[in-house]
Enzyme design. Structure first.
Site, short mmCIF file in Angstrom:
data_model
loop_
_atom_site.label_atom_id
_atom_site.label_comp_id
_atom_site.label_asym_id
_atom_site.label_seq_id
_atom_site.Cartn_x
_atom_site.Cartn_y
_atom_site.Cartn_z
N SER A 1 24.82 41.10 -50.26
CA SER A 1 25.82 42.26 -50.38
C SER A 1 25.83 43.34 -48.57
O SER A 1 26.94 42.30 -47.81
CB SER A 1 24.49 43.60 -50.51
OG SER A 1 24.97 44.43 -50.07
N HIS B 1 -9.65 3.00 -0.98
CA HIS B 1 -8.11 2.11 -1.12
C HIS B 1 -7.43 1.96 -2.76
O HIS B 1 -8.02 0.58 -2.93
CB HIS B 1 -7.58 1.17 0.21
CG HIS B 1 -6.37 1.28 0.63
ND1 HIS B 1 -5.65 0.99 -0.39
CD2 HIS B 1 -6.18 0.41 1.75
CE1 HIS B 1 -4.24 1.48 0.64
NE2 HIS B 1 -4.33 0.51 1.78
N HIS C 1 -2.81 7.86 7.05
CA HIS C 1 -3.10 6.57 5.76
C HIS C 1 -4.50 6.47 5.96
O HIS C 1 -5.11 5.85 4.61
CB HIS C 1 -1.89 5.04 6.13
CG HIS C 1 -2.20 3.87 5.34
ND1 HIS C 1 -2.50 4.05 3.71
CD2 HIS C 1 -2.70 3.35 5.62
CE1 HIS C 1 -2.07 3.02 3.83
NE2 HIS C 1 -2.30 2.87 4.20
N CYS D 1 0.45 -1.01 0.12
CA CYS D 1 -0.30 -0.12 0.08
C CYS D 1 1.06 1.54 -0.30
O CYS D 1 0.33 2.27 -0.22
CB CYS D 1 -0.86 0.19 1.31
SG CYS D 1 -1.59 -1.54 1.19
#
Length: 819
Positions: A620, A354, A316, A180
């Site tokens: 030129s 998740h 988390h 995870c």
């Protein structure tokens, strides 16, 4: 920025696809509202997705899912992948390829134009496409073979290297697998690669795509999955999480490099850390108070910051009754703060579920958006704080209501990601420094679009219009710069010329052909030829606007002004002013020096913009510019020669001399010339220039007018390329030539091999004839008028496409995220 340590990393781009959100902006909109982005599945949905009747009728079957749009689609041709190989690829790889490209493009770059190594650090979840689809067809395995099936993007080992191969990225390419926490660990490794100078840009992220997609799941007592399909983090009703799908990628650069190159800095990574719990927990699958607390402390130490400076933590936060209290205790221990209700605690999982290996980067993207929008988003599905959280003795607050993020400057946040098996990651991020404003410079902006088909080009135009509508504060000049330099050019092209946001939006949607140009690019790029015309093209205020807008043009012209003052004793800066008397520019020294410096400045400006010539042609006076750019001699020596030549022209022809452009062939014109007039130049088959005494030129004008032939007086009080100039000029310093073709337009006078002082005087004694050159060329003139650009197609075979226009920017403007 006063407390920066020199180890800061800029987040310069990001991209992602999440349940209920096709991109990072839609993602933020839903997060800011506190939406639960998972879908409730109807009976018809489940039948359409082949869910078995027995499964549908099971009372423990949870009919909710996090659905990512278009997981069955892939732009295989963009990556050079055949249809069959694409059909065999794990969708995780497909979506990661596309998202990695979008992240680079979001940063305002394309790989082939980035000067440095680009690394890739990422991981993916279990390949359920292989298990539940490919391996259910035994004939396919027999036909393709296990080796090719596995190596055709069906193994975790090949995720990052596949991107590196397809996009030709040559930095480290490392697969990361820490369950995870994979994608936040990937961010940590990317940061380390940048700080060790392995990479100059690094992509970091992760992806999980479940197949079959968009179906529910079986709830089992004692597992971590929620019985009702709703995740509630740190909540009194927390009962589990929901496993879903998604992909996210961030593009990172060293902050110093991003500031130098004016990248779109979205946020700044102040510090990162990774560790493992070891055995400091109740079981292998469980989180650890000590392990998590340690990694937070380490990240703060790396950043050189106190926990009191952090006012938001993205946890988390899986919404499990066991995991959330452990994480809360770890964060409280790590912060060790006397503050109360001072730090916002959030989690993305109640919004999107998740994402497994993609969870950490999704949290990071959420926090970057919160920093950019100065808003603390609510916890989705929130009812009340869990009684297992000791909020009263912590610095944290949890809430189902969002609020403006105004209690800190600079705003800082921490992001945690915890992997099954104990690998923890924590990242400290800070809001981006305020960009230094830049002058837009131009009244109108060219918006350059490209795509691989007409339909795709129309979509790109409409997408850009939508983006401008959503972001009205974006500088249109920055948008134009990003489109021109930070997008890969595809065959179908469109340019829209816009003055304002509203103007751009209307034109992008309507396609008004008067102010938009559509075209198809050639299969191969033509050679670029710089054409440098001769004298007499000066006008009042020549280059004044370019001097204000372009750094290289300004610096080159300033150097030329100094040289003109030194060698000619004239104030060229005043002569180039928009308020100068036009007659002051008729003097040969003033005129030729002004044109010469302007041509050199324009040429160097083009080259600073990345337009390098394959060949350079001078006519030129323009031959001296060509020789200068060919490194035949220096700017200083070239100016000495131009001034000496101008003085010779003035002395040889006298104060009453004049020049005239005549639209006739050489053979038609010569019989009309008397002894006081000479043929000075043959610009093309049907265009010549003559010079001589002023009264003789006036008489010729009258004779031509009687024949209904319109001629043009060249505003120069001298006769060019005539006379008996025999005085030589000071020796020139000859330097090495550039590796490119250069030539003059005279049959008698190629600059290459003619860099002697005698050539400088000889150049003034012969009529110039335009040389015929064959080939496929795109010509860019480097003078404000169009004499040579008009004549060049008539004096060369091959293509007749002659386009010329100064580019709009020299230095890198602020790059902006588009779409």
């Amino acid at each position: 920025m006063a407390d920066f340590l020199g180890t800061e990393i800029a987040i310069v781009g990001m991209a992602g696809r999440f349940p209920g959100a096709a991109d990072v902006d839609a993602f933020w909109e839903r997060i800011a509202r506190g939406d639960d982005c998972l879908d409730d599945l109807s009976e018809a949905d489940l039948v359409a997705r082949n869910v078995a009747p027995s499964t549908r009728q099971d009372p423990h079957y949870v009919r909710r899912s996090g659905i990512v749009d278009d997981v069955d689609r892939f732009d295989a041709g963009f990556f050079g992948i055949g249809a069959r190989d694409a059909s065999l690829m794990d969708p995780q790889h497909r979506l990661f390829y596309e998202t990695a490209w979008e992240a680079i493009e979001s940063a305002g770059y394309v790989p082939e134009r980035f000067d440095g190594a680009i690394g890739v650090f990422a991981g993916c979840g279990m390949n359920t496409y292989l298990v539940n689809n490919l391996l259910t067809h035994p004939g396919l395995l027999d036909q393709v073979g296990w080796f090719l099936l596995r190596h055709t993007a069906n193994d975790k080992d090949f995720l990052t290297t596949g991107v590196s191969y397809r996009l030709d990225l040559r930095g480290p390419s490392v697969n990361v697998q820490t369950a995870c926490s994979t994608s936040l660990v990937a961010v940590h490794l990317a940061v380390q690669s940048l700080l060790s100078m392995e990479s100059d840009m690094a992509l970091a992220g992760g992806v999980t795509i479940e197949v079959p997609h968009g179906v529910g799941y079986q709830y089992l007592e004692g597992e971590i999955l929620a019985p009702d399909g709703r995740c509630r983090a740190f909540d009194a009703e927390s009962a589990g999480t929901v496993l879903t799908s998604g992909v996210g990628v961030v593009a990172l650069r060293r902050l110093s490099d991003a500031l130098r190159d004016r990248d779109p800095i979205l946020a700044v990574v102040r510090g990162t850390a990774v560790n493992n719990d070891g055995r400091r927990k109740v079981g292998y699958l469980a989180p650890s108070v000590d392990g998590h607390a340690d990694v937070v402390r380490e990240a703060l130490a790396v950043a050189g910051l106190s926990s009191d400076s952090i006012t938001l933590v993205e946890a988390h936060g899986t919404g499990t009754a066991v995991g959330d209290p452990i994480e809360f205790a770890a964060l409280t221990a790590a912060f060790a703060s006397d503050r109360r209700a001072a730090c916002w605690l959030g989690s993305i999982k109640p919004n999107i579920g998740h994402l497994d290996t993609g969870a950490g980067v999704a949290s990071l993207i959420k926090v970057v958006q919160a920093l950019r929008h100065e808003y603390k988003p609510p916890l989705a599905n929130f009812t009340a704080p869990s009684e297992l959280l000791d909020l009263a003795n912590s610095p944290f607050v949890v809430s189902g209501q969002g609020e403006p993020w105004t209690d800190q400057s600079p705003r800082r946040a921490g992001i945690s990601s915890l992997g099954v098996g104990g690998t923890n990651a924590h990242v400290i991020v800070e809001e981006a420094p305020v960009p230094v404003p830049t002058d837009t410079g131009l009244a109108v902006q060219p918006l350059s679009l490209s795509a691989r088909s007409d339909a795709a080009l129309d979509r790109v135009a409409h997408d850009l219009a939508d983006h401008l509508e959503r972001h009205p504060g974006t500088d249109l000049a920055d948008v134009a710069f990003t489109l021109a330099t930070g997008r890969r050019a595809h065959p179908r092209r469109r340019v829209v010329i816009a003055r304002t946001h509203a103007d751009a939006i209307e034109l992008l949607r309507s396609g008004d052909r008067k102010r938009t140009v559509d075209d198809r690019a050639a299969a191969t790029a033509p050679r670029v030829v710089f054409l440098f015309p001769g004298g007499g093209s000066q006008y009042v205020g020549m280059g004044s606007q370019l001097d204000q807008r372009f750094t290289t043009f300004h610096e080159t012209r300033r150097a030329g002004v100094d040289l003109a003052r030194r060698f000619a004793g004239i104030d060229l800066g005043a002569l180039l002013s928009p308020s100068v008397d036009p007659d002051a520019l008729r003097d040969p020294v003033a005129s030729l020096a002004a044109v010469f410096v302007t041509e050199v400045a324009l040429a160097r400006q083009w080259m600073a913009l990345g337009v390098e010539p394959d060949a350079i042609v001078g006519h030129s006076l323009g031959e001296y510019v060509a020789a200068l750019l060919a490194d035949v001699f220096s700017f200083e020596d070239a100016m000495r020669l131009v001034v000496a030549r101008a003085r010779l022209m003035g002395r040889a022809s006298g104060a009453n001399a004049a020049m005239l452009a005549v639209p006739m062939t050489e053979h038609e014109l010569i019989p009309m010339l008397d002894s006081a007039i000479s043929l000075a130049a043959v610009n093309a088959h049907d265009e010549c220039v003559v010079s001589g005494a002023g009264d003789a030129i006036d008489a010729l004008v009258a004779r031509l007018a009687a024949l209904d032939i319109s001629s043009t007086r060249i505003p120069l009080n001298a006769g060019g390329s005539i006379g008996d100039a025999t005085r030589t000029v000071a020796p020139l310093r000859v330097e090495s030539h550039r590796h490119v073709d250069y030539c003059g337009t005279s049959d008698r006078s190629s600059i290459l091999g003619r860099s002697s002082a005698g050539y400088g005087a000889l150049r003034s004694r012969f009529a110039l004839r335009s040389r015929r050159r064959s080939g496929d060329h795109a010509r860019a003139r480097t003078r404000p008028d169009a004499d040579l650009i008009r004549s060049s197609p008539r004096s060369a075979t091959g293509r007749r496409d002659c386009r010329a226009a100064p580019r709009q920017r020299q230095h890198r403007r602020h790059v902006v995220r588009i779409g």
